[in-house]
Structure formats: C-alpha cells, structure tokens
Enzyme design. Structure first.
Site, PDB file in Angstrom:
ATOM      1  N   LYS A  79      39.746  38.500  40.326  1.00  0.00           N
ATOM      2  CA  LYS A  79      39.252  37.595  41.650  1.00  0.00           C
ATOM      3  C   LYS A  79      38.170  36.674  41.520  1.00  0.00           C
ATOM      4  O   LYS A  79      37.878  36.228  40.047  1.00  0.00           O
ATOM      5  CB  LYS A  79      37.849  38.796  41.962  1.00  0.00           C
ATOM      6  CG  LYS A  79      37.678  38.740  43.381  1.00  0.00           C
ATOM      7  CD  LYS A  79      36.470  39.780  43.998  1.00  0.00           C
ATOM      8  CE  LYS A  79      36.076  39.257  45.492  1.00  0.00           C
ATOM      9  NZ  LYS A  79      34.718  40.245  46.037  1.00  0.00           N
ATOM     10  N   SER A 159      35.482  42.350  50.471  1.00  0.00           N
ATOM     11  CA  SER A 159      35.743  40.655  50.546  1.00  0.00           C
ATOM     12  C   SER A 159      37.088  40.487  49.432  1.00  0.00           C
ATOM     13  O   SER A 159      37.426  39.202  49.147  1.00  0.00           O
ATOM     14  CB  SER A 159      34.475  40.289  49.698  1.00  0.00           C
ATOM     15  OG  SER A 159      33.714  40.917  48.515  1.00  0.00           O
ATOM     16  N   SER A 183      33.209  46.232  49.054  1.00  0.00           N
ATOM     17  CA  SER A 183      34.635  45.415  48.592  1.00  0.00           C
ATOM     18  C   SER A 183      35.931  45.665  47.639  1.00  0.00           C
ATOM     19  O   SER A 183      36.447  45.307  47.714  1.00  0.00           O
ATOM     20  CB  SER A 183      33.851  43.905  48.453  1.00  0.00           C
ATOM     21  OG  SER A 183      33.294  42.973  49.525  1.00  0.00           O
TER      22      SER A 183
END
Ligand code: GLN
Length: 494
Positions: A79, A159, A183
C-alpha cells in the site's frame, strides 16, 4: 505461466521451496499480469519491476542453497502508505506527489528481511480517508468483480482499494494494507479476500504515513485465512521506533488455523442488527452463526450498548488526529510547495490548498474545529469519553464470549461514483458502521468472504477478538472459510 499468479501465498512458498518454479518465474508471471490488468484496474500507482527482478534473483540464489526467510521469493504489493526507501511514496496525495523516502517502514523492512519481493505500490484513498478508493490523487481503483448482468464498474472499497483489487485479481500473492476505521476489512469484504487488522500495537507504525495515530494499524489482505496468518506473522514486531508498538511475544498464528472451535463462545451483538441492512447480509450472518454452531461453538447473545455512538465518535477523533498529523505538510518542511506564493502566508495556504484533495480538507476542517478552544470539551473530550465507554462494552462482552461475529459491511460493493456524488458525505461514512468500533477499542478484527449476494458479489463476515487474541480470530475465520467453501473468483474482463 499465468497459473502461477493464482496460487495462494502458502502454495507459492511451498512451490518455491520444493523448486517447482523459481521466484524469477513467479515474479515474471506477476509482472505480466500487472501489465495486462493495471490499465483497467488502476490498482498499482507505481511498479518496481527492476527491484522485483533483482530481489527475485537474490531469493533464487538463497532457495537454491536451501536458505531463506519465511516469505522467501514471494512477490507482494505494498500500500502506498508505507515508506519504501528510494521508491516514491505518496499516500495517494498531491501534497506528497514527489516524496521519495530515504528510509523504510518497519513493516515493509520485516517483509524484505523475510525474503519477500516488492512488485510496486498500491493505490488507496488519499491519506487513507475514504471507503471507495475515489479520493486518490491517482484516480479510483476498479473492483475486478462485476454485478451479474451489468458492466458497471464497482468500487473495491477503501481505503486499501488497491491492495484488495490486486489480491482479488491475482496481481500479487498478498498485499499490505492499513486500517483506521475499516480500511482493511471493508475492501476485503468487497473483493472476496481476507483482511485482518490486528490488535493496536502488534505492528509498528514507524514509516507508515499517519492518518489518526491512536487508530491506525497495519495488516494484510490475502487470498485466504492461512495466508493472512503467514503475512501477519511477518509484519508484526516490537519496534523501539514506535512507542505504541507492543513488546510482547508474537504467537505462531498459523498454528490456530483449522483448530477445533468446540466450546468456544461466539458473541452475537444485538446492536449490530441495524434497520435498513439488506436481508441478504442478515441471512449470511445467520448462516455464519449456524456454521459455527455446527462446528461445536456455543452462541451467546451479547450487548454492546454504545455501538450507536461509534461512528460519530470516530468521525470526531479521526479528523482531530488527522488535522494534527497533517499540519506538518506546510510547503516549507514537508510536502508540495506552491509556485504562486507572494508571501509566507501564501506558501502555507496555497501549498496546502493545492496539495490536499477535498475529503482531506474536509477532515482537516472538522478536526481543527473539534480541537478549537471553544469546542474542545464539547466535542473532542466528549468523544474520548464515548470511546472509553465503547471499549468498556467490549471488555464486559468478552466476559461472556471468546469472539464476536458480525457482518463486515452494510452492503456489497457499490458502483463507482454512486456515493461519492451524493451531496452528503456522511453517506460514505456509514460504510464503516460495523468496523470502526474495533479501532476505537484497539481490538483485532478480520473479514472473511462467506458468500455471494443475489448479484453475484462477495459478502464478508467479521470476527472480532479480545486484545492480543488474533489466534482465536484466525481460528474462527478458518472454520467459517471452510464451511462457506468460498472459491468464487471474479471472471476476467480486463
Ligand atoms: N473509511 C474510514 C475513513 O474514511 C476508514 C478509513 C481507514 O480505515 N483508513 O476514515
């Protein structure tokens, strides 16, 4: 060769050790898959194929000698919130558009130390603020899943939308993600993948771009529960560079997979039965309860009475902390600097207004407001008190049960643009209704895919554990996974 990308992390590690294929072959298969899929899915915002090839060659040399770490030669996606030395890290914000860290986050360092290979950086909502991956500076991520009979593009959730989409579409063996209010778990639920947020402090936050420091926690998104245990094991560590990281022994998470759940008490919270939740989600929850009962677990009704205050409480505390964390991006010390400044004040104001996106600005404004002298007690201090009540609810509930089972999300994946266009941003915040409580209480939570809805889209169940009891969470999740026998994959359209 493309079959290699379909392997689970565990199967790939075993295949590498048995020399059925090399890390170089595996890495090349992923590079090919990413090149084909990424124009459609936009899961990766940066690829690091040269680095991946070099790491794979190193791993192959070690594997040839029978050496190597727990993840030796395994290609992963990271990420874009984790600082990676020499590799641009933007948290998908314009304000960090040109940020190339000179240091590595502890979590990613742990992965490289175990022999993992980095394919690239994964898309996300800007500063991890969002539930649909539509606030990214680099454009939204597309979910590889589609509704039956429709061609509309769906959100992978947020997210960690890039992480979830990449794992679901076989663009990495597993991915790192992060969870401040859901998330990891919500994108996992939207993409038929497994996501676990461990207990606050299990993973070091050093080198993770901060959103809300008392809530942020690292964790993986993987293809199954066994892989989640493997990834989590490699990511966790005590770290002197993060004063909130826990100096405690880390259990062997894999040893909990598939254990008998006979006699374990599963708490079912009354307050999670919300009005307006689709009947299919309630039905899946009932199914999950039945599966665990069949496996010998005992079902107990529990009450978490302050649940209804969790979202408002989260949406005060998270923006408050964000407004403080994001103050450092001032165009002077850190972050994008405007070209248009006439004065020092301009540098601050223009750099920040050019660099941050709408949702981030909204959070900074809310956060600044609730921390301001006149409102601090009424909002921020009150929210802290509510947070304490929510944590106490769990402590009390865990006297009567060992883990808690709930739905992961109040809906399946929705169409891109659907909620982002809504005039009321609070609509988007409702996505987190089942997940934020664990962040507020610091507890481990996991989403496991448990079925498909009538449109053929994945739905997840959430398992919440006692602090530090990720083992039981993984145990229960592995039993649900087996009972659900979830093997559906998105059909390839990219
Ligand atoms: N959707 C939530 C938010 O926008 C949670 C995000 C997260 O967990 N990083 O704040």
């Amino acid at each position: 060769m493309s079959e290699l990308t379909k392997l689970t992390l565990k199967a790939a590690i075993d295949g590498l050790k048995a020399k059925t294929f090399s890390s170089t072959e595996l890495t090349e298969a992923f590079i090919g898959a990413i090149e084909t899929a990424n124009p459609a899915l936009n899961a990766y915002v940066e690829t690091t194929f040269d680095k991946a090839r070099a790491q794979a060659a190193e791993s192959d040399a070690k594997l040839a000698k029978g050496e190597g770490g727990a993840l030796e030669g395994a290609p992963l996606g990271i990420k874009d919130l984790y600082c990676t030395a020499g590799v641009r890290t933007t948290a998908c914000s314009g304000i960090l558009e040109n940020f190339v860290p000179t240091y590595e986050s502890t979590v990613t360092q742990n992965l490289w130390d175990q022999g993992a290979v980095m394919l690239g950086k994964l898309n996300m909502d800007e500063f991890a603020m969002g539930s649909s991956n539509e606030t990214s500076k680099w454009g939204n991520v597309v979910n590889p899943w589609k509704s039956r009979g429709s061609n509309a593009e769906l959100t992978p959730g947020g997210s960690s939308g890039g992480s979830a989409s990449a794992v679901a579409a076989d663009l990495c063996l597993a991915a790192t993600a992060s969870d401040t209010g859901g998330s990891i778990r919500q994108p996992a639920a939207f993409t038929g993948t497994v996501g676990i947020k461990p207990t606050y402090g299990r993973c070091s936050r050093y080198g993770m771009v901060a959103f809300a420091s008392s809530l942020d926690q690292a964790g993986p998104i993987t293809k199954n529960v066994e892989d989640a245990a493997l990834m989590l094991q490699a990511m966790c560590s005590h770290d002197v560079k993060d004063s909130t990281s826990l100096d405690l022994a880390i259990p062997d998470f894999s040893s909990f997979i598939g254990k008998s759940v006979k006699g374990l008490r599963i708490g079912i919270p009354d307050e999670y039965r919300l009005d307006g939740i689709p009947a299919e989600i309630d039905a899946l929850w009932e199914q999950g309860i039945a599966w665990l009962k069949d496996a010998g677990a005992e079902i107990v009704r529990i009450s978490l009475p302050h649940t209804k205050y969790a979202l408002p409480c989260y949406y005060i505390i998270a923006p408050a902390e964000a407004s403080s964390n994001l103050a450092r991006y001032d165009g002077m010390r850190f972050g994008h600097r405007t070209d248009a400044a006439q004065s020092l004040t301009d540098v601050y104001e223009l750099s920040r207004s050019e660099g941050f996106g709408r949702e981030v600005k909204r959070r900074i404004m809310i956060g600044t407001y609730v921390l301001s002298a006149g409102f601090y007690d009424a909002y921020y201090v009150k929210a802290l008190k509510v947070r304490r009540r929510i944590a106490e609810d769990f402590t009390k509930a865990f006297e009567a049960c060992d883990v808690i089972l709930t739905p992961a999300t109040p809906s399946a994946a929705f169409e891109l643009g659907d909620q982002a266009k809504a005039a009321d941003p609070v609509q988007m915040y409702l996505n987190d209704v089942f997940t934020v409580t664990t962040n507020l209480a610091g507890l481990p939570g996991l989403s496991v895919p448990a079925g498909l809805d009538s449109q053929g889209l994945p739905l997840g169940l959430q398992v919440i554990g006692k602090a530090l009891d990720e083992g039981t969470v993984l145990n229960i999740a592995s039993v649900l996974e087996k009972a659900a026998d979830f093997s559906a994959k998105p059909s390839k359209w990219w």
